[in-house]
Design a protein around this motif. Structure first.
Motif, short mmCIF file in Angstrom:
data_model
loop_
_atom_site.label_atom_id
_atom_site.label_comp_id
_atom_site.label_asym_id
_atom_site.label_seq_id
_atom_site.Cartn_x
_atom_site.Cartn_y
_atom_site.Cartn_z
N LYS A 65 -11.31 32.53 23.80
CA LYS A 65 -10.16 32.83 22.95
C LYS A 65 -10.51 33.68 21.74
CE LYS A 65 -9.08 28.61 21.97
NZ LYS A 65 -10.08 27.83 22.71
N THR B 110 -7.78 29.50 14.15
CA THR B 110 -7.39 28.21 13.58
C THR B 110 -8.46 27.14 13.81
OG1 THR B 110 -6.17 27.51 15.54
CG2 THR B 110 -4.93 28.69 13.84
N GLY B 111 -9.28 27.31 14.86
CA GLY B 111 -10.38 26.37 15.09
C GLY B 111 -11.32 26.39 13.89
N ALA B 112 -11.52 27.58 13.30
CA ALA B 112 -12.39 27.70 12.12
C ALA B 112 -11.83 26.89 10.96
CB ALA B 112 -12.54 29.17 11.73
N TYR C 44 -10.05 24.01 11.24
CA TYR C 44 -10.40 22.60 11.50
C TYR C 44 -11.89 22.35 11.26
CZ TYR C 44 -5.72 21.81 13.18
OH TYR C 44 -4.36 21.68 13.22
N ARG C 45 -12.69 23.36 11.62
CA ARG C 45 -14.14 23.24 11.38
C ARG C 45 -14.44 23.23 9.88
NH1 ARG C 45 -17.66 24.35 15.60
NH2 ARG C 45 -16.62 24.69 17.58
N ARG D 38 -20.35 26.19 12.54
CA ARG D 38 -20.66 26.20 13.99
C ARG D 38 -21.80 25.25 14.31
NH1 ARG D 38 -16.22 28.66 15.84
NH2 ARG D 38 -15.59 29.97 14.13
N VAL E 212 -15.50 17.59 14.96
CA VAL E 212 -14.24 18.30 14.68
C VAL E 212 -13.06 17.76 15.49
CG1 VAL E 212 -14.76 20.22 16.25
CG2 VAL E 212 -13.19 20.58 14.36
N SER E 213 -13.29 17.30 16.72
CA SER E 213 -12.17 16.79 17.51
C SER E 213 -11.54 15.58 16.82
CB SER E 213 -12.60 16.39 18.91
OG SER E 213 -12.55 17.49 19.76
N SER F 105 -9.51 16.68 13.89
CA SER F 105 -8.26 17.36 14.27
C SER F 105 -7.26 16.42 14.93
CB SER F 105 -8.57 18.56 15.17
OG SER F 105 -9.18 18.15 16.36
N ARG G 229 -3.44 17.89 10.57
CA ARG G 229 -2.78 18.91 11.40
C ARG G 229 -1.57 19.48 10.66
NH1 ARG G 229 -5.20 19.27 16.04
NH2 ARG G 229 -3.82 21.01 16.51
N GLY H 102 -5.96 29.07 19.08
CA GLY H 102 -6.14 27.64 18.81
C GLY H 102 -5.82 26.81 20.04
N ARG H 103 -5.22 25.64 19.80
CA ARG H 103 -4.88 24.75 20.91
C ARG H 103 -3.37 24.51 20.99
NH1 ARG H 103 -9.60 25.36 20.44
NH2 ARG H 103 -11.31 24.09 21.23
N ILE I 264 -0.91 26.63 19.23
CA ILE I 264 -0.22 27.71 18.51
C ILE I 264 1.13 28.01 19.16
CG2 ILE I 264 -0.44 30.03 17.53
CD1 ILE I 264 -2.56 27.89 16.61
N ARG J 251 -14.76 17.37 25.13
CA ARG J 251 -13.90 17.95 24.10
C ARG J 251 -12.51 18.27 24.70
NH1 ARG J 251 -14.69 22.34 20.15
NH2 ARG J 251 -16.29 23.35 21.39
N ARG K 194 -4.99 13.70 22.66
CA ARG K 194 -4.57 13.22 21.33
C ARG K 194 -3.05 13.20 21.25
NH1 ARG K 194 -6.69 18.38 19.10
NH2 ARG K 194 -4.93 19.77 19.35
#
Ligand code: DC
Length: 225
Positions: free
Chosen positions: A16, A34-36, A38-39, A90, A98-99, A102, A108, A128-129, A131, A179, A186
């Motif tokens: 992605k 967006t993952g960044a 949450y990280r 990273r 991170v999971s 999130s 969120r 993201g997951r 979006i 993951r 969730r």
């Protein structure tokens, strides 16, 4: 090209961020990873010596955090309260936690609000997951990128060989599968393909082919209006 919003969702390691960044460059749009975000929250939580299950404290951290995504020549740079954390977010420790961060609904909500603001003026490629399904339900183009667990593990293996030489391909396969399960199961905004998203299975596609396919879909959207 006319400014539209493009949502790219999919499981870990589907490509992605690489694809979203290249599409954004081609169109002169802004890329938002967006993952960044949450990280970045996870990194700050660990730095504050908190655990993911200390929800009230984690939410406080997420509320006051200033997260900036700055386009750089080697990709997007991430700043937290002015400190550059691009590589730090990273790390295996952040990836391992991170999971759980999130999964916290209030985290969120806070990050979703920030993401909506970033996309308010259009011309954004956001990955993201959730979006297409939740952050930008009105995005003009939605893509759901996927690939087999094996190929995603192989891609990640190549990426991280220098940083984590001790990791085996089998370990990565297990990490990715676990993951995926957490992201899919969730309760708040699980990883799910939006009904109006275009599914692209990249198992047997090159990066250039995927980018070209998305650009074609964009042209069709804009031209079709
Ligand atoms: O894409 P990534 O591996 O950098 O994402 C890190 C984690 O953040 C991943 O476990 C899923 C989560 N995430 C999420 O829940 N929602 C998003 N929009 C982006 C990422």
């Amino acid at each position: 090209m006319e400014k539209i919003n493009i949502a790219i969702d999919g499981p870990a390691g589907a490509g992605k961020s690489t694809i979203a960044r290249l599409v954004a460059n081609e169109l002169d749009f802004v890329y938002v990873d967006t993952g960044a975000m949450y990280r970045a929250v996870t990194w700050s939580v660990l730095k504050a010596d908190l655990r993911p299950d200390q929800e009230a404290e984690v939410v406080q951290v997420a509320t006051r955090l200033d997260i900036r995504l700055v386009p750089g020549k080697d990709g997007q740079q991430v700043y937290v309260d002015g400190q550059e954390v691009t590589a730090a977010i990273r790390s295996a420790e952040v990836t391992g936690n991170v999971s759980r961060i999130s999964q916290i609904p209030e985290v969120r909500r806070i990050l979703t609000d920030k993401q909506k603001l970033l996309a308010a003026d259009k011309g954004v490629v956001m990955d993201g997951r959730d979006i297409g399904s939740s952050v930008l339900p009105d995005a003009e183009l939605k893509i759901f990128l996927t690939a087999s667990v094996r190929i995603r593990a192989e891609r990640r293996f190549k990426e991280i060989q220098d940083d984590r030489p001790e990791v085996t391909l089998e370990q990565l396969e297990q990490e990715i599968a676990s993951r995926d399960r957490m992201d899919e199961q969730r309760e708040t905004s699980p990883l799910v393909q939006a009904p109006d998203a275009v599914l692209l299975d990249t198992t047997e596609m090159s990066i250039a082919e995927v980018v070209e396919r998305i650009l074609e879909l964009c042209r069709a959207k804009v031209g079709g209006k």
